[in-house]
Structure formats: C-alpha cells, structure tokens
Design a protein around this motif. Structure first.
Motif, short mmCIF file in Angstrom:
data_model
loop_
_atom_site.label_atom_id
_atom_site.label_comp_id
_atom_site.label_asym_id
_atom_site.label_seq_id
_atom_site.Cartn_x
_atom_site.Cartn_y
_atom_site.Cartn_z
N LYS A 58 0.88 -1.28 0.06
CA LYS A 58 -0.08 0.04 -0.04
C LYS A 58 0.80 1.23 -0.15
CE LYS A 58 -4.28 1.56 2.20
NZ LYS A 58 -5.30 1.12 1.23
N ARG A 59 0.42 2.09 -0.79
CA ARG A 59 1.07 3.58 -0.84
C ARG A 59 0.05 4.55 -0.04
NH1 ARG A 59 2.48 1.07 -5.48
NH2 ARG A 59 4.70 1.82 -6.52
N VAL A 60 0.80 5.08 1.12
CA VAL A 60 0.11 5.70 2.14
C VAL A 60 0.25 7.29 2.10
CG1 VAL A 60 -0.73 5.83 4.39
CG2 VAL A 60 -0.46 3.72 3.24
N SER A 61 -0.56 8.36 2.03
CA SER A 61 -0.21 9.64 2.19
C SER A 61 -0.55 9.92 3.55
CB SER A 61 -1.41 10.45 1.14
OG SER A 61 -1.14 11.77 1.28
N LEU A 62 0.60 10.67 4.00
CA LEU A 62 0.49 10.97 5.34
C LEU A 62 0.06 12.76 5.53
CD1 LEU A 62 4.10 9.77 6.36
CD2 LEU A 62 1.72 8.79 6.82
N LYS A 63 -0.41 13.26 4.48
CA LYS A 63 -1.26 14.47 4.64
C LYS A 63 -2.60 14.48 5.29
CE LYS A 63 0.98 15.96 0.34
NZ LYS A 63 1.10 16.29 -1.25
N GLU A 64 -2.66 15.62 5.83
CA GLU A 64 -4.09 15.84 6.34
C GLU A 64 -5.23 15.42 5.11
OE1 GLU A 64 -6.51 18.44 9.66
OE2 GLU A 64 -5.19 19.52 8.45
N THR A 65 -6.26 14.96 5.42
CA THR A 65 -7.02 14.75 4.35
C THR A 65 -8.43 15.17 4.82
OG1 THR A 65 -5.75 12.77 3.60
CG2 THR A 65 -8.04 12.81 2.92
N VAL A 66 -9.21 15.58 3.66
CA VAL A 66 -10.61 15.94 4.02
C VAL A 66 -11.72 15.07 3.45
CG1 VAL A 66 -12.31 17.97 3.91
CG2 VAL A 66 -9.70 18.48 4.34
N VAL A 67 -12.44 14.49 4.19
CA VAL A 67 -13.79 13.81 3.72
C VAL A 67 -14.96 14.38 3.82
CG1 VAL A 67 -14.63 11.74 3.52
CG2 VAL A 67 -12.17 11.68 3.81
N ASP A 68 -15.58 14.76 2.76
CA ASP A 68 -17.19 15.22 2.87
C ASP A 68 -17.88 14.04 2.61
OD1 ASP A 68 -19.28 16.77 3.04
OD2 ASP A 68 -18.71 18.09 1.16
N PHE A 69 -18.79 13.85 3.59
CA PHE A 69 -19.70 12.68 3.81
C PHE A 69 -21.22 13.07 3.32
CE2 PHE A 69 -16.86 10.79 7.04
CZ PHE A 69 -16.30 10.16 6.28
N LYS A 70 -21.99 12.37 2.77
CA LYS A 70 -23.14 12.97 2.14
C LYS A 70 -24.08 12.97 3.59
CE LYS A 70 -24.88 8.03 1.92
NZ LYS A 70 -25.33 7.06 1.00
N PRO A 71 -25.10 13.76 3.50
CA PRO A 71 -26.02 14.22 4.75
C PRO A 71 -26.49 12.92 5.53
CG PRO A 71 -26.45 15.49 2.73
CD PRO A 71 -25.56 14.47 2.45
N GLN A 72 -26.75 12.87 6.68
CA GLN A 72 -27.03 11.78 7.45
C GLN A 72 -28.49 12.09 8.01
OE1 GLN A 72 -25.72 8.79 7.32
NE2 GLN A 72 -23.77 9.42 6.29
N PRO A 73 -29.32 11.02 8.05
CA PRO A 73 -30.56 11.55 8.72
C PRO A 73 -30.64 11.04 10.26
CG PRO A 73 -30.94 9.46 7.56
CD PRO A 73 -29.37 9.98 7.03
N VAL A 74 -31.06 12.04 11.16
CA VAL A 74 -30.95 11.91 12.43
C VAL A 74 -32.22 12.36 13.03
CG1 VAL A 74 -28.54 12.22 12.52
CG2 VAL A 74 -29.90 14.22 12.59
N ILE A 75 -32.36 11.76 14.31
CA ILE A 75 -33.60 12.31 15.00
C ILE A 75 -33.31 12.79 16.37
CG2 ILE A 75 -35.92 11.45 15.97
CD1 ILE A 75 -35.88 8.99 14.02
N THR A 76 -34.00 14.10 16.76
CA THR A 76 -33.61 14.84 17.72
C THR A 76 -34.51 14.09 18.84
OG1 THR A 76 -35.27 16.48 17.71
CG2 THR A 76 -33.24 16.99 16.48
N LYS A 77 -34.18 14.62 20.13
CA LYS A 77 -34.81 14.08 21.34
C LYS A 77 -36.34 14.33 21.49
CE LYS A 77 -34.47 14.40 26.47
NZ LYS A 77 -33.86 15.04 27.46
N ASP A 78 -36.67 15.35 20.72
CA ASP A 78 -38.06 15.97 20.58
C ASP A 78 -38.79 15.47 19.30
OD1 ASP A 78 -36.54 17.62 19.23
OD2 ASP A 78 -37.64 19.40 19.73
N ASN A 79 -38.07 14.33 18.85
CA ASN A 79 -38.57 13.46 17.61
C ASN A 79 -38.80 14.38 16.15
OD1 ASN A 79 -38.92 10.98 19.01
ND2 ASN A 79 -40.87 11.88 19.86
N VAL A 80 -37.87 14.92 16.23
CA VAL A 80 -37.97 15.94 14.68
C VAL A 80 -36.78 14.93 14.07
CG1 VAL A 80 -37.30 18.06 13.69
CG2 VAL A 80 -38.63 17.98 15.98
N THR A 81 -36.87 14.59 12.61
CA THR A 81 -35.77 14.20 11.94
C THR A 81 -35.37 15.22 10.99
OG1 THR A 81 -37.21 11.98 11.81
CG2 THR A 81 -35.59 12.51 9.99
#
Length: 306
Positions: A58-81
């Motif tokens: 494996k060739r590994v880059s030691l630089k800091e990398t930025v990963v942009d993940f797709k939006p994640q659905p979450v539910i709050t304590k008061d049941n709002v998605t």
C-alpha cells in the motif's frame, strides 16, 4: 551466439534491478510485504525491493485529508427528523495499522461518524441542536479520534456543514426570524425617534440657554454703558465745577494781588448783585454794604438837584 545470450541476460538483470529501485516522495509511506507478510514501512527516500520476493502492499499519504460525507438522517430528542452534512479532517499516523487495521477505512469512518452523530443528536432537542454546533463537533471528534486510533488514523476535527430541518420547521423558523427582524427594526426605529426627540430637546435647551446668556450679557453691557455715561457726566460736572472754582480762585488771587480799595470792592458787589438780580430767584437779599451805597447815591442825587 552464446555472447548474445549472456548480453541479453545482463540487460534483463539490469532492467529488473532498476525497476525494483523505488523512491518514496515527501509526506508518503510505502508498506512492504515479503512473501505475503508485512516486512517494513518505507519512509521518504530511495529504497530497493527484492525482485519477486518483496511487494509494495500500500502507498499511504501522510497529509491531512478532508472527507465530505453525504447528509445523514438523524432524530432529535423531541422526535424531529433532520439531515446533517458533516466534514471529517483526518491524518494517517501509522501506515501499517492503516493498511491492516480495517478494511475500507473511509467507509468505516463514515459509518462511525453517522452512528456517533445519531447518538449525540438523539440526546438533544431541536433548538439546542441548531445552536450547539461547536459542542456537537467536539463530541464527535473525541469519539472518532478514540475509535480510529487502532486503525492508525488521527481525526483532527469534525465540522457540521449543514443542519437541514424539515420543510415545515424551516417555514416556522423563517417566520420567527422575520418577526424577530421586524421587532428589532421597530425597536431601532423607536430608539431612533427617541434619540431624535432628545436631540431636539437638547437643542432647544441649548438655544434657550444661549439666548438667556446673550440677553444677560446685553443687559450687563447696557448697564455698563449707563454707568460709564453717568460716570463721564459726573466727571464732566465735577471738572466744570472745578474749573469754575479755579476761575473764582484765580480771580480772587488776582484781586488780592491788585490790593483793591473800598470803591473797587463796592463795584464788584454791584456786579455780583446784578448777576443775582438777573437770576430766576423770587427773593433777593441785599448786602448791607450795597444798602449804604444806595443811600449815598440818593444823597448825592439830592445835592446835585439843589
């Protein structure tokens, strides 16, 4: 014929040797396996790989990398998605663990981020979620950094890009924000009008003060002018009296120096009586000397008549 075969073998060996010389660039690392097992990790510089024995796994880059993940659905304590979009900043600290620690590290980090985000948001209400990005970022970073440490990955920070609540909540929030802006605008307008009235009142007050000061100074100047005029008139009268007194004193001095006889004195008395008679006084007091002189004049007139 044999010479050509030897020459060909030498060239082939040189090609193989040259092809197995590897240069590792800056901020990179190569994980090397020997006969299928981990052998070593190459750092920056030139290295030689044994042909057919060593393999760069494996060739590994030691630089800091930025990963942009797709939006994640979450539910709050008061049941709002809602949908949350986040960005992860990570850096490989151990190429060996990164290579052998987990299969598909980015997918593992994405799933771990989504799970951690759901756990954190599930303990918070919607309003708290919208106003606590820094708190959420700190908690996710701490959980991910601890979990990815055994994979040879250092999670430097996690940032929430967008928090997207449901459409109806967005409409309600926009209406609330609009009402808040209108309220602030009304407050600012009222404060501006109040400040304007205060400034106008202060201006009127200053104007009245200045007008009163001007009238006071004018009255003082008029009083000073009247006082100066009276002083000048009094000084003029005093100088006139002094001039008259001086003239009388000078005349008396000259008269005394001339040693007048009784006839001259009598004549002067008549002149003074004439001036007194020319005045507006209703009573005239005649000195005794003038009475004697008048009798003498009458006796002389009788003698001349006889």
């Amino acid at each position: 014929m044999g010479l050509y075969i030897v020459l060909a073998l030498v060239i082939l060996i040189l090609i193989i040797l040259i092809s197995n010389i590897k240069i590792v660039p800056q901020a990179s690392a190569f994980v090397v396996e020997r006969l299928g097992a981990y052998h070593e990790t190459w750092g920056t510089g030139i290295h030689f790989k044994l042909p057919f024995i060593d393999n760069i796994a494996k060739r590994v880059s030691l630089k800091e990398t930025v990963v942009d993940f797709k939006p994640q659905p979450v539910i709050t304590k008061d049941n709002v998605t809602m949908q949350i979009d986040n960005v992860v900043f990570y850096q490989v600290t151990d190429p060996k663990l990164f290579t052998y620690g987990v299969e598909r590290p980015m997918s593992a980090i994405e799933n771990l981020t989504a799970t951690t985000l759901r756990n954190i948001i599930g303990e918070m209400e919607l309003d708290h979620t919208l106003t606590s990005r820094d708190v959420i970022n700190t908690k996710i970073t701490a959980v991910l950094d601890e979990a990815t440490d055994k994979w040879g990955i250092k999670v430097n920070r996690v940032e929430l890009k967008n928090i997207i609540p449901p459409a109806e909540i967005q409409d309600a929030m926009e209406k609330q924000m609009k009402a808040e802006r209108q309220r602030r605008e009304s407050i600012l307008r009222a404060e501006g009008e109040k400040r304007s009235q205060i400034l106008v009142a202060e201006g009127d007050k200053e104007s009245q003060i200045l007008r009163a000061q001007a009238e006071k100074e004018a009255a003082i100047l008029r009083a000073d002018a009247v006082r100066q005029q009276k002083i000048l008139e009094a000084e003029g009268e005093a100088q006139a009296v002094m001039a008259v007194q001086k003239a009388v004193a000078d005349s008396l001095k000259l008269l005394n120096e001339a040693a007048p006889n009784s006839q001259v004195l009598a004549l002067k008395s008549l002149e003074a009586f004439q001036k007194a008679a020319d005045g507006q006084a209703t009573k005239i007091i005649i000195p005794s000397e003038l009475q004697s002189l008048a009798g003498l004049a009458a006796s002389a007139k009788e003698i001349f008549r006889d």
